[in-house]
Design an enzyme around this catalytic site. Structure first.
Site, PDB file in Angstrom:
ATOM      1  N   TYR A 271      55.460-117.761  50.399  1.00  0.00           N
ATOM      2  CA  TYR A 271      55.744-116.534  51.024  1.00  0.00           C
ATOM      3  C   TYR A 271      56.537-115.637  49.831  1.00  0.00           C
ATOM      4  CZ  TYR A 271      54.871-118.658  55.333  1.00  0.00           C
ATOM      5  OH  TYR A 271      54.133-119.328  56.396  1.00  0.00           O
TER       6      TYR A 271
ATOM      7  N   PRO B 197      58.642-114.022  64.167  1.00  0.00           N
ATOM      8  CA  PRO B 197      59.520-115.231  64.121  1.00  0.00           C
ATOM      9  C   PRO B 197      59.619-115.846  62.721  1.00  0.00           C
ATOM     10  CG  PRO B 197      57.718-115.682  65.530  1.00  0.00           C
ATOM     11  CD  PRO B 197      57.564-114.316  65.262  1.00  0.00           C
ATOM     12  N   ASN B 198      60.811-116.256  62.286  1.00  0.00           N
ATOM     13  CA  ASN B 198      61.083-116.823  61.140  1.00  0.00           C
ATOM     14  C   ASN B 198      60.850-115.889  59.805  1.00  0.00           C
ATOM     15  OD1 ASN B 198      61.627-119.424  62.302  1.00  0.00           O
ATOM     16  ND2 ASN B 198      59.355-119.460  62.706  1.00  0.00           N
TER      17      ASN B 198
ATOM     18  N   ARG C  58      44.405-121.703  55.120  1.00  0.00           N
ATOM     19  CA  ARG C  58      45.469-122.575  55.059  1.00  0.00           C
ATOM     20  C   ARG C  58      45.136-123.446  56.429  1.00  0.00           C
ATOM     21  NH1 ARG C  58      50.852-119.442  55.731  1.00  0.00           N
ATOM     22  NH2 ARG C  58      51.612-121.620  55.675  1.00  0.00           N
TER      23      ARG C  58
ATOM     24  N   HIS D 240      49.978-110.004  56.725  1.00  0.00           N
ATOM     25  CA  HIS D 240      50.206-111.472  56.460  1.00  0.00           C
ATOM     26  C   HIS D 240      50.446-111.429  54.958  1.00  0.00           C
ATOM     27  CE1 HIS D 240      49.553-112.856  60.605  1.00  0.00           C
ATOM     28  NE2 HIS D 240      48.295-112.412  60.296  1.00  0.00           N
TER      29      HIS D 240
ATOM     30  N   ASN E 218      53.203-107.857  61.199  1.00  0.00           N
ATOM     31  CA  ASN E 218      53.189-109.397  60.951  1.00  0.00           C
ATOM     32  C   ASN E 218      53.800-110.104  62.247  1.00  0.00           C
ATOM     33  OD1 ASN E 218      53.160-111.883  59.944  1.00  0.00           O
ATOM     34  ND2 ASN E 218      54.028-111.404  57.794  1.00  0.00           N
TER      35      ASN E 218
ATOM     36  N   ASP F 181      47.841-108.221  74.459  1.00  0.00           N
ATOM     37  CA  ASP F 181      48.110-107.059  75.621  1.00  0.00           C
ATOM     38  C   ASP F 181      48.754-105.858  75.251  1.00  0.00           C
ATOM     39  OD1 ASP F 181      46.186-108.964  76.768  1.00  0.00           O
ATOM     40  OD2 ASP F 181      47.503-109.608  78.192  1.00  0.00           O
TER      41      ASP F 181
ATOM     42  N   ALA G 282      53.763-116.615  63.402  1.00  0.00           N
ATOM     43  CA  ALA G 282      52.921-117.756  64.254  1.00  0.00           C
ATOM     44  C   ALA G 282      52.673-117.346  65.566  1.00  0.00           C
ATOM     45  CB  ALA G 282      53.851-119.000  63.975  1.00  0.00           C
TER      46      ALA G 282
ATOM     47  N   ARG H 165      63.224-120.026  51.702  1.00  0.00           N
ATOM     48  CA  ARG H 165      62.276-121.239  51.749  1.00  0.00           C
ATOM     49  C   ARG H 165      60.916-120.827  51.201  1.00  0.00           C
ATOM     50  NH1 ARG H 165      62.713-124.394  56.807  1.00  0.00           N
ATOM     51  NH2 ARG H 165      61.284-125.684  55.739  1.00  0.00           N
TER      52      ARG H 165
ATOM     53  N   SER I 251      50.729-114.442  53.421  1.00  0.00           N
ATOM     54  CA  SER I 251      49.616-115.406  52.878  1.00  0.00           C
ATOM     55  C   SER I 251      48.452-115.090  53.453  1.00  0.00           C
ATOM     56  CB  SER I 251      50.024-116.884  53.680  1.00  0.00           C
ATOM     57  OG  SER I 251      49.807-117.069  54.716  1.00  0.00           O
TER      58      SER I 251
ATOM     59  N   ARG J 267      45.999-121.586  61.876  1.00  0.00           N
ATOM     60  CA  ARG J 267      46.203-120.429  61.336  1.00  0.00           C
ATOM     61  C   ARG J 267      44.642-119.423  61.130  1.00  0.00           C
ATOM     62  NH1 ARG J 267      51.595-120.773  59.802  1.00  0.00           N
ATOM     63  NH2 ARG J 267      52.111-122.851  59.097  1.00  0.00           N
TER      64      ARG J 267
ATOM     65  N   HIS K 275      48.845-116.208  66.060  1.00  0.00           N
ATOM     66  CA  HIS K 275      47.628-117.327  66.562  1.00  0.00           C
ATOM     67  C   HIS K 275      47.906-117.796  67.871  1.00  0.00           C
ATOM     68  CE1 HIS K 275      47.851-117.243  62.221  1.00  0.00           C
ATOM     69  NE2 HIS K 275      48.894-117.720  61.805  1.00  0.00           N
TER      70      HIS K 275
ATOM     71  N   GLU L 220      47.246-105.292  61.027  1.00  0.00           N
ATOM     72  CA  GLU L 220      47.754-106.628  61.183  1.00  0.00           C
ATOM     73  C   GLU L 220      48.211-106.904  59.613  1.00  0.00           C
ATOM     74  OE1 GLU L 220      45.108-109.434  62.672  1.00  0.00           O
ATOM     75  OE2 GLU L 220      46.663-111.072  62.473  1.00  0.00           O
TER      76      GLU L 220
HETATM   77  O1  CA2 Z   1      51.731-115.264  55.879  1.00  0.00           O
HETATM   78  C1  CA2 Z   1      52.238-114.633  56.655  1.00  0.00           C
HETATM   79  O2  CA2 Z   1      52.811-113.705  56.857  1.00  0.00           O
HETATM   80  C2  CA2 Z   1      52.451-115.555  58.213  1.00  0.00           C
HETATM   81  O3  CA2 Z   1      52.403-114.433  59.141  1.00  0.00           O
HETATM   82  C3  CA2 Z   1      53.932-116.059  58.151  1.00  0.00           C
HETATM   83  C4  CA2 Z   1      53.912-117.103  59.220  1.00  0.00           C
HETATM   84  C5  CA2 Z   1      52.922-117.766  59.411  1.00  0.00           C
HETATM   85  O4  CA2 Z   1      53.092-118.518  60.722  1.00  0.00           O
HETATM   86  C6  CA2 Z   1      51.443-117.320  59.670  1.00  0.00           C
HETATM   87  O5  CA2 Z   1      50.467-118.232  59.758  1.00  0.00           O
HETATM   88  C7  CA2 Z   1      51.287-116.296  58.228  1.00  0.00           C
HETATM   89  C8  CA2 Z   1      55.402-117.686  59.115  1.00  0.00           C
HETATM   90  C9  CA2 Z   1      56.628-117.054  58.569  1.00  0.00           C
HETATM   91  C10 CA2 Z   1      57.371-117.860  58.180  1.00  0.00           C
HETATM   92  O6  CA2 Z   1      58.376-117.634  57.182  1.00  0.00           O
HETATM   93  C11 CA2 Z   1      59.255-118.364  56.652  1.00  0.00           C
HETATM   94  C12 CA2 Z   1      60.018-117.805  55.532  1.00  0.00           C
HETATM   95  C13 CA2 Z   1      60.764-118.763  54.868  1.00  0.00           C
HETATM   96  C14 CA2 Z   1      61.053-120.000  55.457  1.00  0.00           C
HETATM   97  C15 CA2 Z   1      60.236-120.407  56.504  1.00  0.00           C
HETATM   98  C16 CA2 Z   1      59.429-119.803  57.122  1.00  0.00           C
END
Ligand code: CA2
Length: 149
Positions: free
Chosen positions: A24, A11-12, A108, A101, A75, A88, A78, A19, A103, A112, A81, A99
């Site tokens: 990121y 997601p996202n 953080r 990521h 990846n 599963d 969220a 953003r 970041s 996370r 977590h 896995e």
């Molecule tokens: O660091 C990573 O790759 C994460 O998987 C990114 C997730 C975060 O919830 C994990 O803790 C670490 C979030 C991705 C959100 O990406 C966005 C990108 C642009 C604008 C807003 C969110």
């Protein structure tokens, strides 16, 4: 037939580059997929990429990878977590799991710091930004090579 990798994004991650560039980076998910494809090509591997904001779609993609892909790079955003359902599904995948990521979640917020996917992954690449996509493909390629012996 050459081995193949499924690159899953949760997601996202479709918003990458739009953003939070300080966390990121400025590259889009399409840029990262292109990096992964190029690295897979260097290793003589195929690579398919899929992104979804829906937990169930990610789980179905993992199910569909059974018998069709040799490794999954995930990846899960969220969901990493929170999602025991993705845990599963990955546990039922017989291939290698990396896995990934962008970041470093350990540096953080506390929520996370736990990955529920980590126990069913062979290893993790975290904190290297976009470079992580090439590193993750390289790791998967090396795992696939070593598992042949
Ligand atoms: O660091 C990573 O790759 C994460 O998987 C990114 C997730 C975060 O919830 C994990 O803790 C670490 C979030 C991705 C959100 O990406 C966005 C990108 C642009 C604008 C807003 C969110």
């Amino acid at each position: 037939m050459s081995a193949t990798i499924l690159l899953l994004s949760g997601p996202n991650l479709n918003l990458l580059g739009e953003r939070e560039p300080d966390i990121y980076g400025t590259e889009s998910l399409a840029d990262h997929v292109a990096t992964a494809l190029a690295e897979a090509g260097r290793h003589g591997l195929g690579l398919e990429a899929f992104q979804s904001n829906y937990e169930g779609e990610l789980i179905e993609a993992i199910h569909a990878a059974r018998g069709n892909h040799d490794a999954i790079i995930i990846n899960a955003g969220a969901f990493s977590h929170t999602s025991w359902a993705i845990h599963d599904a990955l546990a039922a995948f017989e291939g290698k799991v990396v896995e990934l990521h962008l970041s470093n979640p350990a540096a953080r917020e506390p929520f996370r710091h736990t990955s529920v996917i980590a126990p069913v992954a062979d290893g993790a690449i975290v904190g290297f930004g976009g470079l992580g996509y090439a590193l993750a493909v390289d790791a998967a390629a090396r795992l696939l090579t070593s598992s042949k012996h």
